[in-house]
Design an enzyme around this catalytic site. Sequence first.
Site, PDB file in Angstrom:
ATOM      1  CE  LYS A   1      -7.602  -0.111   6.066  1.00 45.25           C
ATOM      2  NZ  LYS A   1      -8.061  -0.139   4.596  1.00 45.25           N
TER       3      LYS A   1
ATOM      4  CG  HIS B   1      -2.010   0.987   1.172  1.00 40.52           C
ATOM      5  ND1 HIS B   1      -1.677   2.314   1.662  1.00 40.52           N
ATOM      6  CD2 HIS B   1      -3.229   0.938   1.128  1.00 40.52           C
ATOM      7  CE1 HIS B   1      -2.840   2.813   1.954  1.00 40.52           C
ATOM      8  NE2 HIS B   1      -3.980   2.152   1.399  1.00 40.52           N
TER       9      HIS B   1
ATOM     10  CB  CYS C   1      -3.668   3.228  -1.638  1.00 40.27           C
ATOM     11  SG  CYS C   1      -4.897   4.427  -1.172  1.00 40.27           S
TER      12      CYS C   1
ATOM     13  CG  ASP D   1       0.218  -2.514   6.149  1.00 35.92           C
ATOM     14  OD1 ASP D   1      -0.639  -2.630   7.063  1.00 35.92           O
ATOM     15  OD2 ASP D   1       0.250  -1.881   5.306  1.00 35.92           O
TER      16      ASP D   1
ATOM     17  CD  GLN E   1      -7.115  -4.873   3.919  1.00 30.37           C
ATOM     18  OE1 GLN E   1      -8.092  -5.644   4.309  1.00 30.37           O
ATOM     19  NE2 GLN E   1      -7.175  -3.565   3.715  1.00 30.37           N
TER      20      GLN E   1
HETATM   21  N1  PMP Z   1      -1.990  -0.770   4.650  1.00 32.20           N
HETATM   22  C1  PMP Z   1      -2.899  -1.598   4.045  1.00 32.20           C
HETATM   23  C2  PMP Z   1      -2.668  -2.935   3.514  1.00 32.20           C
HETATM   24  C3  PMP Z   1      -4.226  -1.236   3.694  1.00 32.20           C
HETATM   25  O1  PMP Z   1      -5.250  -1.922   3.301  1.00 32.20           O
HETATM   26  C4  PMP Z   1      -4.471   0.370   4.216  1.00 32.20           C
HETATM   27  C5  PMP Z   1      -5.881   0.950   4.110  1.00 32.20           C
HETATM   28  N2  PMP Z   1      -6.192   0.613   2.879  1.00 32.20           N
HETATM   29  C6  PMP Z   1      -3.458   0.874   5.098  1.00 32.20           C
HETATM   30  C7  PMP Z   1      -2.204   0.273   5.033  1.00 32.20           C
HETATM   31  C8  PMP Z   1      -3.643   2.346   5.397  1.00 32.20           C
HETATM   32  O2  PMP Z   1      -4.661   2.404   6.345  1.00 32.20           O
HETATM   33  P1  PMP Z   1      -5.263   3.806   7.096  1.00 32.20           P
HETATM   34  O3  PMP Z   1      -5.748   4.415   5.665  1.00 32.20           O
HETATM   35  O4  PMP Z   1      -6.015   3.243   7.908  1.00 32.20           O
HETATM   36  O5  PMP Z   1      -4.084   4.486   7.788  1.00 32.20           O
END
Ligand code: PMP
Length: 403
Positions: free
Chosen positions: A224, A121, A361, A198, A201
């Site tokens: 999430k 991401h 993203c 990270d 998910q």
């Molecule tokens: N890493 C992953 C794998 C994600 O799916 C996301 C959110 N789409 C993020 C990081 C970023 O999370 P946040 O926008 O809640 O900071």
Amino acid sequence: MSTLLSTRPLDTVADFPAIPSGWAYLDTAATAQKPQPVIDAITRAYAQDYATVHRGVYQRSASMTYAFEAARERVARFIGAGAADEIVFVRGATEAINLVAHSWGQRLQAGDRILISALEHHSNIVPWQMLRDRTGIEIDVAPLTDDHRIDLDALEALLTPRTKLVSIAHVSNVLGSIADIARVASAAHAVGAMLLVDGCQAAPRLAVDVAALGCDFYTFSGHKLYGPTGIGVLWARADILAGMPPWQGGGAMIETVSFERTTYAPPPARFEAGTPHIVGALGLAAAIDYVESIGLDRIARHEDALAHAARDMLRSFNSIRLFGPDNSAGIVSFAMDGVHPHDIGTILDEAGIAIRAGHHCAQPLMERLGVAATARASFGIYNIDEDVARLAGGIEKVVRIFG
Ligand code: PMP
């Protein structure tokens, strides 16, 4: 598909007041809907118990401080942290990774390397690029296997004694691929590198035990995990946090301040400048109670069954290309010949099905997959067989419209 599911229905949709009957919400990987117990905890905190934390001398503030710190303990238990002090409350995973880049990253210098993967991401790419621009470090990128998992053999081959940090997703938000974190941890540690995971998910669908994973940093976002937005978690082992300088200055993160010199509080307060998201932390604790009352094993099995059913269904359309491995943690990305994912998303929306369409993203991953964007259906606690059937009906409509 229903045989798989009928043996283990979760039947939780009634807990989610924002999911009207007949609406298939298939965008949980972007953000999860909120169950009533989380909404109740937030309402109670604002409507009944509200006060600031850590500073008030009055009873209400002491009670709120107790609840806020109990939420920290709840998070620590949820991920197997050694102590509540290893939990830093942040806005979300994005802020957590930026925190590590700004604070821990200060020890890096030109020539040091950070290893990420091709499926990350943007929040696990851009903070390292910004650090690279400040320090002259290098970033290596582990490629993917043909079935779109991080290629761990290739990742191991990229590790060098100059690699100071490996930073990868536990579960990809686009592909659903699950990384073998314990293996990456031993490989990283063998060259003296640290491992940041990270877990955005992963936390909502896999039982996470940071000690068993062997990582050094773990992060996830509350929203999430069926909790509120604006609250997330950075975990790091106590000795690592103790050696990290603060990154934001202000109230709450200090021990003493004079115009000449300031000394800093020990972790986690050192990294929590300003009034925290008090109610967010309470909402997150309620969300953890909620998912644990259902059981992460059951959630994972439920979402796997739905994702497998969706993959089987989508495979029956010749024009559809599926991304990610078969075992994809409730996440199913796909593309359709000659149809832009935004058009798929719009037509599905008209049919009462909410999916995500775009680059998620993860623009470098889109490039690797050879597409500008994908359509993504992602499943959560509240989804049912019927949602996959609705998706099938919606896709048939897309095929009819685009021939
Ligand atoms: N890493 C992953 C794998 C994600 O799916 C996301 C959110 N789409 C993020 C990081 C970023 O999370 P946040 O926008 O809640 O900071």
